[in-house]
Scaffold this active site. Structure first.
Site, PDB file in Angstrom:
ATOM      1  N   CYS A   1      -3.370   2.194  -5.223  1.00 34.55           N
ATOM      2  CA  CYS A   1      -4.469   1.714  -4.463  1.00 34.55           C
ATOM      3  C   CYS A   1      -4.021   0.662  -3.450  1.00 34.55           C
ATOM      4  O   CYS A   1      -4.666   0.124  -2.470  1.00 34.55           O
ATOM      5  CB  CYS A   1      -5.319   1.149  -5.119  1.00 34.55           C
ATOM      6  SG  CYS A   1      -6.218   2.022  -6.676  1.00 34.55           S
TER       7      CYS A   1
ATOM      8  N   HIS B   1      -8.970  -4.630  -1.692  1.00 40.67           N
ATOM      9  CA  HIS B   1      -9.235  -3.515  -2.335  1.00 40.67           C
ATOM     10  C   HIS B   1     -10.463  -3.124  -2.904  1.00 40.67           C
ATOM     11  O   HIS B   1     -10.996  -4.137  -3.649  1.00 40.67           O
ATOM     12  CB  HIS B   1      -8.104  -3.036  -3.277  1.00 40.67           C
ATOM     13  CG  HIS B   1      -8.294  -1.667  -4.016  1.00 40.67           C
ATOM     14  ND1 HIS B   1      -8.802  -0.548  -3.260  1.00 40.67           N
ATOM     15  CD2 HIS B   1      -8.218  -1.353  -5.564  1.00 40.67           C
ATOM     16  CE1 HIS B   1      -8.822   0.333  -4.408  1.00 40.67           C
ATOM     17  NE2 HIS B   1      -8.663  -0.295  -5.541  1.00 40.67           N
TER      18      HIS B   1
ATOM     19  N   ASN C   1     -14.334   3.268  -5.549  1.00 41.51           N
ATOM     20  CA  ASN C   1     -13.038   3.171  -5.257  1.00 41.51           C
ATOM     21  C   ASN C   1     -12.227   4.312  -4.836  1.00 41.51           C
ATOM     22  O   ASN C   1     -12.086   5.367  -5.542  1.00 41.51           O
ATOM     23  CB  ASN C   1     -12.583   2.743  -6.534  1.00 41.51           C
ATOM     24  CG  ASN C   1     -10.869   2.375  -6.576  1.00 41.51           C
ATOM     25  OD1 ASN C   1     -10.110   2.736  -5.817  1.00 41.51           O
ATOM     26  ND2 ASN C   1     -10.444   1.900  -7.852  1.00 41.51           N
TER      27      ASN C   1
END
Ligand code: UT7
Length: 331
Positions: free
Chosen positions: A116, A256, A286
């Site tokens: 990520c 993020h 996500n």
């Protein structure tokens, strides 16, 4: 080669697949409910790639928009970096697939694996290549089709992830603008709390690893949550300090997009108010390496960022990895 010049983002773009999966849709797949997902994560919908879409296809669509925004064509690009954990193939790299699809199969291309944190890592790497004079225009893309790597029987993970791509063109910019500082970190001793155990050389894919779920995303949610808040907070402070700045100087904070509660906790630590943050985890879930790039492009296109603004991109992911880029926006 010239000696250190300023480098920044010249244009951004993103793409999310057409198909949308809602929390209500998930209620029909696993034992979950809309209320649990919204209150624990802030997620309402996520995009899911079509069967005939690969990660490099998502990249192409995001890149087309970034090139248009930068008033450049693919022919102006001299290096390609794709940050992804869900590549088209183990080899060749997704960056090679992308540069071929863009018709620039003569330029350097590589994938970057930082989960990520991939977009934040890629921006730091590309900026140094431009600053040093090594390259003029570098494409960076964070792209994922995690819907193909999650266990659709595991309610604690399959509700979290979505597919998409966020791209940017990195190039030279006015002195004092662009990337001011970066802080990149990792702690491999905590790799097992967020991993895909089988599928590499350490543990081959077998029918057993598929049946047991070891070929899919495994996450110890609460441990990851605590580490995310701690490390994203620390890396952001460190990157701001390197630029001689602090939380009060931030005009736009893009973290993020993993979980709204994590984003709010980090922003609170940094004392960044709500109106100086951009959050879209509710619509995308996500998207791992794509998340910061998608959010940045939306914020730019909505006019939330103007020339001179201090823009902070902060991320955290498997590895564990974390990182932060601080930019003085150049357009
Ligand atoms: O991008 C990389 C970074 N990743 C992250 O940042 C993710 C970080 N972690 C998280 O966001 C959170 O830990 C989760 C959203 C994954 C989970 O939230 P939580 O508040 O930590 O829940 P939990 O794992 O402690 O589970 C609480 C309860 C459990 O039931 P019991 O044992 O209390 O009866 C779970 O079985 O919630 C249950 N549960 C669910 N219930 C309904 C877990 N998943 C679900 C679900 N629907 N989807």
């Amino acid at each position: 080669m010239s000696i250190l010049r300023s480098a920044g983002i010249l244009g951004t773009g993103h793409y999310a697949p057409e198909k949308i999966l809602t929390n209500e849709d998930l209620e029909k797949i696993v034992d979950t409910n809309d209320e649990w997902i919204r209150t624990r994560t802030g997620i309402e919908t996520r995009h899911i790639a079509a069967d005939d879409e690969n990660t490099s296809d998502l990249c192409v669509k995001a890149v087309e928009k970034a090139l248009e925004a930068a008033h450049l064509t693919a022919q102006d690009i001299d290096f390609v970096i794709v940050a992804t954990t869900s590549p088209d193939y183990i080899v060749p790299s997704t960056a090679c697939m992308l540069q071929n699809k863009l018709g620039i199969s003569h330029v350097g291309a590589m994938d970057l694996t930082a989960a990520c944190s991939g977009y934040v890592y890629a921006l730091a790497v590309a900026s140094q290549m431009v600053k040093s004079g090594m390259y003029e225009h570098i494409l960076i893309v964070g792209a994922e089709i995690l819907s193909r790597l999650v266990n659709w029987k595991d309610r604690s993970t399959c509700i979290l992830f979505g597919d998409g791509a966020g791209a940017a063109v990195v190039g030279p910019t006015d002195e004092g603008y662009g990337l001011l500082s970066s802080d990149l970190g990792a702690d491999g001793s905590l790799g097992s709390i967020l991993s895909i155990p089988a599928g590499g050389t350490a543990e081959r894919i077998t029918q057993e690893s598929i049946d047991s779920g070891r070929a899919y995303v495994h996450m110890e949610g609460q441990e990851v949550f605590k580490a995310a808040v701690r490390h994203m907070g620390k890396t952001t402070v460190a990157a701001l300090e390197k630029a001689g700045l602090s939380g009060k100087d931030v005009d736009m904070f893009i973290a993020h997009q993993a979980n709204d509660r994590i984003i709010q906790a980090v922003a609170k630590r940094l004392k960044v108010p709500e109106d100086k943050m951009y959050v879209n985890v509710n619509r995308y879930g996500n998207t791992s390496a794509a998340s910061v790039g998608i959010a940045l492009d939306e914020a730019v296109r909505k006019g939330r960022i103007k020339r001179g603004d201090i823009v902070v991109l902060s991320a955290f992911g498997s590895g564990l990895t974390w990182g932060c880029d601080v930019l003085k926006w150049n357009y």
